[in-house]
Motif scaffolding. Structure first.
Motif, mmCIF file in Angstrom:
data_model
loop_
_atom_site.group_PDB
_atom_site.id
_atom_site.type_symbol
_atom_site.label_atom_id
_atom_site.label_comp_id
_atom_site.label_asym_id
_atom_site.label_seq_id
_atom_site.Cartn_x
_atom_site.Cartn_y
_atom_site.Cartn_z
ATOM 1 N N CYS A 143 31.978 -3.672 125.980
ATOM 2 C CA CYS A 143 33.264 -3.161 126.466
ATOM 3 C C CYS A 143 33.598 -3.779 127.826
ATOM 4 O O CYS A 143 32.711 -3.993 128.659
ATOM 5 C CB CYS A 143 33.213 -1.640 126.622
ATOM 6 N N HIS A 144 34.883 -4.013 128.026
ATOM 7 C CA HIS A 144 35.323 -4.541 129.317
ATOM 8 C C HIS A 144 35.311 -3.422 130.348
ATOM 9 O O HIS A 144 35.745 -2.298 130.067
ATOM 10 C CB HIS A 144 36.736 -5.118 129.188
ATOM 11 N N HIS A 145 34.795 -3.726 131.541
ATOM 12 C CA HIS A 145 34.727 -2.741 132.620
ATOM 13 C C HIS A 145 35.526 -3.243 133.819
ATOM 14 O O HIS A 145 35.635 -4.444 134.048
ATOM 15 C CB HIS A 145 33.277 -2.477 133.037
ATOM 16 N N THR A 148 27.250 3.781 132.111
ATOM 17 C CA THR A 148 27.897 2.626 131.469
ATOM 18 C C THR A 148 26.922 1.741 130.686
ATOM 19 O O THR A 148 27.346 0.712 130.160
ATOM 20 C CB THR A 148 28.614 1.758 132.525
ATOM 21 N N ASN A 169 40.741 4.156 123.685
ATOM 22 C CA ASN A 169 40.334 2.895 123.053
ATOM 23 C C ASN A 169 39.857 1.889 124.098
ATOM 24 O O ASN A 169 40.468 1.736 125.162
ATOM 25 C CB ASN A 169 41.505 2.275 122.290
ATOM 26 N N THR A 170 38.778 1.173 123.769
ATOM 27 C CA THR A 170 38.308 0.068 124.600
ATOM 28 C C THR A 170 38.767 -1.247 123.974
ATOM 29 O O THR A 170 39.471 -1.247 122.954
ATOM 30 C CB THR A 170 36.772 0.070 124.688
ATOM 31 N N ASN A 171 38.338 -2.350 124.558
ATOM 32 C CA ASN A 171 38.667 -3.659 123.969
ATOM 33 C C ASN A 171 37.851 -3.929 122.708
ATOM 34 O O ASN A 171 38.154 -4.874 121.964
ATOM 35 C CB ASN A 171 38.419 -4.775 124.986
ATOM 36 N N PRO A 216 34.494 1.799 132.182
ATOM 37 C CA PRO A 216 35.046 1.122 131.002
ATOM 38 C C PRO A 216 36.575 1.161 131.055
ATOM 39 O O PRO A 216 37.162 2.172 131.464
ATOM 40 C CB PRO A 216 34.518 1.966 129.830
ATOM 41 N N GLN A 217 37.208 0.079 130.657
ATOM 42 C CA GLN A 217 38.673 0.045 130.637
ATOM 43 C C GLN A 217 39.156 0.656 129.322
ATOM 44 O O GLN A 217 38.803 0.160 128.237
ATOM 45 C CB GLN A 217 39.189 -1.378 130.777
ATOM 46 N N VAL A 218 39.928 1.724 129.410
ATOM 47 C CA VAL A 218 40.402 2.415 128.202
ATOM 48 C C VAL A 218 41.909 2.630 128.284
ATOM 49 O O VAL A 218 42.485 2.650 129.379
ATOM 50 C CB VAL A 218 39.701 3.782 128.026
ATOM 51 N N THR A 229 28.173 1.392 126.989
ATOM 52 C CA THR A 229 29.433 0.666 126.824
ATOM 53 C C THR A 229 29.291 -0.801 127.238
ATOM 54 O O THR A 229 29.932 -1.671 126.654
ATOM 55 C CB THR A 229 30.551 1.339 127.638
ATOM 56 N N ALA A 281 34.396 7.582 130.968
ATOM 57 C CA ALA A 281 35.483 6.605 131.126
ATOM 58 C C ALA A 281 36.048 6.606 132.542
ATOM 59 O O ALA A 281 37.050 5.938 132.802
ATOM 60 C CB ALA A 281 36.595 6.913 130.123
#
Length: 467
Positions: A277-279, A269, A297-299, A290-292, A272, A310
């Motif tokens: 990127c938001h995790h 990570t 797609n990430t934020n 990572p939030q996908v 990301t 991911a």
């Protein structure tokens, strides 16, 4: 101005290969950045160079990588081997080191497919020469046919120790024992998830085959192992451990000069997190991911994450997620419509959902106990780069440094060449345990570039490279 590309894919494992192949076939200008010298990632390492007899020994799952690489080679995507990515930001600027030259490139879209890493779990003696990760030993087997000729003990959790032991057995290498470190009562907790896991494919059948073949080959398997220790002076000479049989606690010592360990894998990570990127904390996988969304797609607009990067899903799931992210990338630059994306991605979405059905069972069966995640021995080294012990980290927490980043600033753990990849999760678990709070309350170390070692000379030459 940095040189610009329509799509940059970071990593050439199954997720990266499928993303790049699909995007290039749809007409995108694609560049793949890969640390390795040939495509395939860790799981299909050296697949194009491995002799046929060794490839057969490694099994059908390994051989599957050949068709992915062949499709990639004819897709039209550019391939940059031996290229290290040392930074990534939300503006899609990517710092790379290629042929000794540092530079910055610009991408319209980025797909991060840099995979996962073996979870570091410190235990007494884990820094002794002769102790190494199972994944690293498997890389030696794949790339060079190198094996521990005098045999080895394999300890840890998860399917990989079984697979590698099975491969060694087929190669005629002595596997002295397998030490399964997940608690035995995990089996009962996982049992309700077995029916769903059986619908994911042949994962369970393959695991049983490896186990039966190993037992037939005379390899002892110890379940419910605890208090693992590697013993020796200048190198590992023996492995000491506790285990239970029929409710009776036992202690055993095995002589060996090679101890291979594996405690599952966690997403890489650093990139990301560096990009903003938001995790989120994944309780099943016991790590940050990572939030996908379903297209990767990430934020961060234009930045997607696929494969084990991911969240751990395995090689087949990585293929599907790579293709889905490529379809989304093609849609975003108007090469295909939203309807075409949805239609072309339907099979991959269905196959990925089916493939992931096995994960809840595996995550419960191989869930690590706190006794492994938090080293109990104060003398055990946690940060190998800066040689920071578990005792020093506990003292720092008791003195008021109650956050992983505060411990990092105070002790320098996580500031060595690996930039915290080996100790970040352990420090977070230790801080949480000392404060008697869930580890999800503690975000990992903050990340700043360069996230991979870069010399001052290479950094100073950066401006020249961009010109």
């Amino acid at each position: 101005m940095p040189k610009s590309y329509q799509l940059v894919v970071i990593g050439a494992g199954p997720g990266g290969l499928c993303a790049a192949t699909t995007a290039a076939q749809l007409g995108m200008d694609v560049v793949v950045l890969d640390e390795q010298s040939s495509p395939g990632g860790q799981i299909y390492r050296a697949i194009t160079r491995t002799p046929a007899d060794r490839s057969a020994l490694l099994g059908a799952d390994y051989q599957r990588g050949a068709s992915l690489v062949e499709a990639f080679k004819t897709s039209g995507a550019q391939y940059w081997p031996q290229t290290t990515v040392w930074s990534l930001n939300a503006q899609h600027q990517i710092g790379i080191l290629r042929q000794g030259q540092a530079s910055i490139i610009q991408a319209e879209r980025v797909i991060v497919a840099s995979g996962a890493m073996e979870r570091p779990v410190p235990f007494p003696g884990w820094t002794l020469p002769g102790v190494m990760n199972v994944g690293a030993a498997q890389i030696l087997l794949k790339t060079s046919g190198v094996v521990p000729a005098s045999g080895m003990v394999i300890a840890g959790t998860g399917p990989l120790p079984l697979l590698v032991a099975w491969q060694y057995l087929r190669a005629g290498v002595s596997v002295k024992a397998i030490l399964e470190c997940s608690p035995t009562n995990n089996l009962w907790r996982a049992a309700p998830r077995l029916p769903q896991a059986l619908r994911a494919g042949d994962y369970i059948a393959r695991g049983l085959k490896y186990t039966v073949d190993l037992l037939k080959g005379g390899v002892p398997i110890y379940y419910g192992v605890s208090r693992l220790q590697a013993q020796g002076n200048d190198q590992v000479e023996a492995v000491n451990f506790g285990w239970e049989r029929f409710g009776i606690a036992r202690q055993k010592t095995l002589s060996t000069n090679h101890l291979l360990v594996h405690f599952g894998v966690i997403p890489r990570t650093n990139l990301t997190r560096s990009a903003g990127c938001h995790h989120v904390w994944d309780r099943g996988q016991q790590c940050w991911c990572p939030q996908v969304d379903e297209w990767g797609n990430t934020n961060v607009p234009g930045l997607a994450v696929v494969g084990d990067n991911a969240g751990i899903g395995g090689a087949r799931s990585a293929e599907h997620s790579g293709r889905l992210a490529a379809l989304e990338a093609a849609r975003s630059v108007h090469l295909i419509s939203r309807q075409q994306r949805d239609s072309q991605g339907q099979d991959d979405q269905n196959w990925m959902r089916k493939d992931l059905r096995v994960r809840p069972f595996l995550e419960t069966l191989y869930r690590l106990p706190d006794s492994l995640l938090v080293p109990s021995d104060d003398d055990t080294i946690v940060c190998r780069c800066e040689e920071i012990s578990a005792g020093a980290i506990r003292r720092a927490v008791h003195e008021g440094h109650s956050d992983p980043n505060q411990v990092k600033f105070f002790l320098r753990c996580g500031m060595g060449p690996c930039q915290g990849r080996q100790c970040a999760s352990v420090v977070a678990h230790m801080v949480a345990a000392e404060n008697k709070r869930p580890v999800s309350d503690y975000p990992p170390f903050r990340v700043r570039p360069p996230i991979r070692p870069l010399s001052i000379a290479q950094l100073a030459d950066l401006g020249g490279a961009e010109e």
